[in-house]
Design a protein around this motif. Structure first.
Motif: not given
Length: 181
Positions: A58-69, A83-93, A110-116
């Motif tokens: 749903r969020y941060g399909a490649g990489l997801y950084v949660n609060a405190g990380g 990502a079906t919502i936000n942050g195809g390659g990377f998401y910062v919480d 490279q950040f290529m071909g990601n989608s959200a």
């Protein structure tokens, strides 16, 4: 290197520090969760020269950084994540009032071909995302797609500091900011 702190792994370093090889994290699925490829909770994670590709969540399909990380990506390919919502390659919480760093000190990045929906390449809910292409290697945010806004990068709150980086051929299909919103 893994260090346990209060029952959790506090610091994780993935790949060879010299940037010659890294993890291959591909084809993972977090249907109702976050971080299809990598989910970073508390503590610090450093990823050297890895490939994070074709993951979905749903969020941060490649990489997801949660609060405190905190996460640092030092080279590698973040490609084809959805990502079906936000942050195809990377998401910062939203609770991550920290700096997340993407640099190419060890290898090209490279950040290529990601989608959200928002932030095809990266979505910053809060905190700071620093993308630095200084040195002999390069950082490229190319060919990412958002179905609304922020094809390359979407900054909701917080900030993005982008230096010496190529941002091109990203698409915001039904909104604003093909490169950066």
């Amino acid at each position: 290197t893994y260090k346990m702190k209060q029952g959790q792994i506090a610091n994780v370093y993935v790949g060879k520090e010299d940037g010659t090889s890294g993890p291959i994290i591909t084809g993972n699925h977090a249907a109702s969760g976050n971080g299809g490829g990598i989910y970073q909770g508390k503590g610090t994670m450093v990823v050297y020269a890895g490939t994070v590709s074709n993951n979905d969540s749903r969020y941060g399909a490649g990489l997801y950084v949660n609060a405190g990380g905190t996460m640092s990506v030092k080279g590698g390919n973040i490609t084809g994540n959805t990502a079906t919502i936000n942050g195809g390659g990377f998401y910062v919480d939203p609770g991550a009032a920290i700096t997340t760093t993407i640099d190419c000190t060890k290898a090209n990045t490279q950040f290529m071909g990601n989608s959200a929906v928002l932030g095809g390449g990266a979505y910053i809910a809060s905190g700071t995302l620093s993308i630095d292409g200084s040195g002999s290697n390069t950082v490229q945010l190319n060919g990412n797609t958002a179905s609304t806004s922020g094809g390359g990068v979407y900054v909701n709150a917080g900030s993005a500091v982008v230096t010496n980086t190529t941002i091109g051929t990203n698409t915001a299909t039904a909104g604003n900011g093909g490169g950066i919103y």
